[in-house]
Design a protein around this motif. Sequence first.
Motif, PDB file in Angstrom:
ATOM      1  N   ALA A 153       1.286  -8.574  -5.220  1.00 16.03           N
ATOM      2  CA  ALA A 153       0.830  -8.304  -3.850  1.00 16.03           C
ATOM      3  C   ALA A 153      -0.653  -8.655  -3.702  1.00 16.03           C
ATOM      4  O   ALA A 153      -1.521  -7.792  -3.790  1.00 16.03           O
ATOM      5  CB  ALA A 153       1.062  -6.832  -3.512  1.00 16.03           C
ATOM      6  N   TRP A 154      -0.929  -9.948  -3.497  1.00 18.45           N
ATOM      7  CA  TRP A 154      -2.320 -10.370  -3.343  1.00 18.45           C
ATOM      8  C   TRP A 154      -2.825 -10.044  -1.937  1.00 18.45           C
ATOM      9  O   TRP A 154      -2.080 -10.120  -0.959  1.00 18.45           O
ATOM     10  CB  TRP A 154      -2.455 -11.871  -3.581  1.00 18.45           C
ATOM     11  N   LEU A 162     -17.228  -2.075   7.207  1.00 14.75           N
ATOM     12  CA  LEU A 162     -16.899  -1.864   5.793  1.00 14.75           C
ATOM     13  C   LEU A 162     -15.465  -2.306   5.496  1.00 14.75           C
ATOM     14  O   LEU A 162     -15.191  -2.885   4.439  1.00 14.75           O
ATOM     15  CB  LEU A 162     -17.076  -0.396   5.416  1.00 14.75           C
ATOM     16  N   GLN A 163     -14.558  -2.041   6.421  1.00 16.45           N
ATOM     17  CA  GLN A 163     -13.165  -2.437   6.216  1.00 16.45           C
ATOM     18  C   GLN A 163     -13.034  -3.966   6.203  1.00 16.45           C
ATOM     19  O   GLN A 163     -12.287  -4.527   5.393  1.00 16.45           O
ATOM     20  CB  GLN A 163     -12.283  -1.838   7.319  1.00 16.45           C
ATOM     21  N   VAL A 164     -13.775  -4.630   7.092  1.00 14.65           N
ATOM     22  CA  VAL A 164     -13.765  -6.093   7.118  1.00 14.65           C
ATOM     23  C   VAL A 164     -14.334  -6.634   5.813  1.00 14.65           C
ATOM     24  O   VAL A 164     -13.775  -7.555   5.197  1.00 14.65           O
ATOM     25  CB  VAL A 164     -14.582  -6.623   8.314  1.00 14.65           C
ATOM     26  N   LEU A 165     -15.463  -6.061   5.372  1.00 12.14           N
ATOM     27  CA  LEU A 165     -16.087  -6.485   4.125  1.00 12.14           C
ATOM     28  C   LEU A 165     -15.129  -6.295   2.953  1.00 12.14           C
ATOM     29  O   LEU A 165     -14.984  -7.184   2.100  1.00 12.14           O
ATOM     30  CB  LEU A 165     -17.382  -5.701   3.898  1.00 12.14           C
ATOM     31  N   ASN A 166     -14.469  -5.151   2.911  1.00 11.65           N
ATOM     32  CA  ASN A 166     -13.586  -4.869   1.785  1.00 11.65           C
ATOM     33  C   ASN A 166     -12.403  -5.831   1.746  1.00 11.65           C
ATOM     34  O   ASN A 166     -11.983  -6.280   0.677  1.00 11.65           O
ATOM     35  CB  ASN A 166     -13.088  -3.427   1.834  1.00 11.65           C
ATOM     36  N   ASN A 167     -11.860  -6.161   2.914  1.00 13.94           N
ATOM     37  CA  ASN A 167     -10.767  -7.136   2.942  1.00 13.94           C
ATOM     38  C   ASN A 167     -11.254  -8.508   2.480  1.00 13.94           C
ATOM     39  O   ASN A 167     -10.581  -9.190   1.701  1.00 13.94           O
ATOM     40  CB  ASN A 167     -10.186  -7.237   4.347  1.00 13.94           C
ATOM     41  N   TRP A 168     -12.427  -8.898   2.946  1.00 17.65           N
ATOM     42  CA  TRP A 168     -12.998 -10.193   2.558  1.00 17.65           C
ATOM     43  C   TRP A 168     -13.246 -10.232   1.049  1.00 17.65           C
ATOM     44  O   TRP A 168     -12.903 -11.206   0.374  1.00 17.65           O
ATOM     45  CB  TRP A 168     -14.290 -10.418   3.327  1.00 17.65           C
ATOM     46  N   ARG A 169     -13.822  -9.164   0.522  1.00 18.58           N
ATOM     47  CA  ARG A 169     -14.073  -9.083  -0.912  1.00 18.58           C
ATOM     48  C   ARG A 169     -12.767  -9.116  -1.692  1.00 18.58           C
ATOM     49  O   ARG A 169     -12.630  -9.875  -2.666  1.00 18.58           O
ATOM     50  CB  ARG A 169     -14.850  -7.802  -1.229  1.00 18.58           C
ATOM     51  N   SER A 170     -11.804  -8.303  -1.287  1.00 18.94           N
ATOM     52  CA  SER A 170     -10.536  -8.208  -2.012  1.00 18.94           C
ATOM     53  C   SER A 170      -9.775  -9.528  -2.003  1.00 18.94           C
ATOM     54  O   SER A 170      -9.031  -9.834  -2.945  1.00 18.94           O
ATOM     55  CB  SER A 170      -9.668  -7.103  -1.395  1.00 18.94           C
ATOM     56  N   SER A 173      -0.722  -3.447  -8.333  1.00 21.06           N
ATOM     57  CA  SER A 173      -1.405  -2.372  -7.609  1.00 21.06           C
ATOM     58  C   SER A 173      -2.785  -2.790  -7.107  1.00 21.06           C
ATOM     59  O   SER A 173      -3.612  -1.931  -6.801  1.00 21.06           O
ATOM     60  CB  SER A 173      -1.545  -1.136  -8.515  1.00 21.06           C
ATOM     61  N   LEU A 174      -3.028  -4.094  -7.008  1.00 24.23           N
ATOM     62  CA  LEU A 174      -4.343  -4.557  -6.561  1.00 24.23           C
ATOM     63  C   LEU A 174      -4.742  -3.998  -5.194  1.00 24.23           C
ATOM     64  O   LEU A 174      -5.881  -3.536  -5.033  1.00 24.23           O
ATOM     65  CB  LEU A 174      -4.391  -6.081  -6.548  1.00 24.23           C
ATOM     66  N   PRO A 175      -3.873  -4.014  -4.169  1.00 22.41           N
ATOM     67  CA  PRO A 175      -4.289  -3.429  -2.883  1.00 22.41           C
ATOM     68  C   PRO A 175      -4.725  -1.976  -3.012  1.00 22.41           C
ATOM     69  O   PRO A 175      -5.715  -1.557  -2.406  1.00 22.41           O
ATOM     70  CB  PRO A 175      -3.020  -3.570  -2.017  1.00 22.41           C
TER      71      PRO A 175
END
Length: 372
Positions: A2-3, A34-42, A290-292
């Motif tokens: 699950a990438w 922060l949510q946008v940043l975290n999605n971009w980082r992930s 479990s990456l997400p």
Amino acid sequence: MAWVTPLYSKERVKRAGATLFDDDATDDQFEEALQVLNNWRSSHSYPVNTFQAGLRNKMSALGIDGLVAQRLKRIPSIVAKLERFSSMSLSRMQDIGGLRAVVSTARQIYQLRDSYVLHSKFDHVLVSENDYIQNPKDSGYRGIHLVYKYNNRKGGATAYEGLLLELQLRNDIQHAWATAVETAGVFLNQALKSSVGNERWLEFFCYASSSFAILEGSPVLDAHKELSNLQTFVKMLELETELEVIKSLGMYNTLVENLKDTNRQGTHYYLLQLDATAMNVSVNGFSRESLPQATTEYLEQEKLAKNKPGVQVVLVAAQSLAALRKAYPNYFLDTGKFVSRIRRIRAMVERGDELKTLKVPRLGRAPVKRSR
């Protein structure tokens, strides 16, 4: 597997980075950023993992033993970098996704470098190359950095097209130096890694870098080129005595060894939390699938650590906990190799070795030509 995929445009990511510095932003706007940043980082996990597999294959083909690890950049580090470089935007930051190879010698570093720059046939685009061995940073940092733009249209992973990642190539002693700088920075609560903080400590690490380079046959820093080997060693040792570097670093090498066992079957990602004040490291393991969950927990732990001096959180990937400790010793307060090298140099000086005519190994190659 699950990438995580990018959910926002680069323009939206850029605005999110700006919101982090907007004093007029509401709490909701800040949380959304922060949510946008975290999605971009992930989202960088997939291309980084692809390069990690390729790096291991290259090392195996070249007969090079070494450590490979990958990480997603910490939010405090992302924010600090945006603050230091006002012209940079979040969407163009090159090292949000990073991986690292730590090998034994400088010669092996260049073998790996050449296998990418000269011999690779993949479609990923080399954006920049920095040889910090032949041209070390003023801070004393050494290694080779390769920045790539992910390009895998043929493989169907178009969601990650254009994402940037950084590959760092270091040898053991360069890695030990960088680890010591980061570790000292944590306990001094100063950004020594970014050349910000106590000038005497920064000066010490510069002399340590040149001293280590002398033993490896690499160029010393420009500021030290007029000094003899002995003068460079003595200056480094004088600063070590003044600052009690070995004593200070040694205090933090007494970390409790009984970490939570995360080396169970299937563990791939490790969420580390270092509490320098409590002298403690906690480690939570996650499987590839479990990456997400891991990236969500990463963000939540960073929020909790935001106002706690001495607390750092990072999500990294490695084949085992043992490999993780070697690849990221700064998160385990391990500066043993650095201290050992300082003691070796002190013993040489005290023995009165012929340092002016010291014979050192050469790199065995011509200076690297920059890629265009």
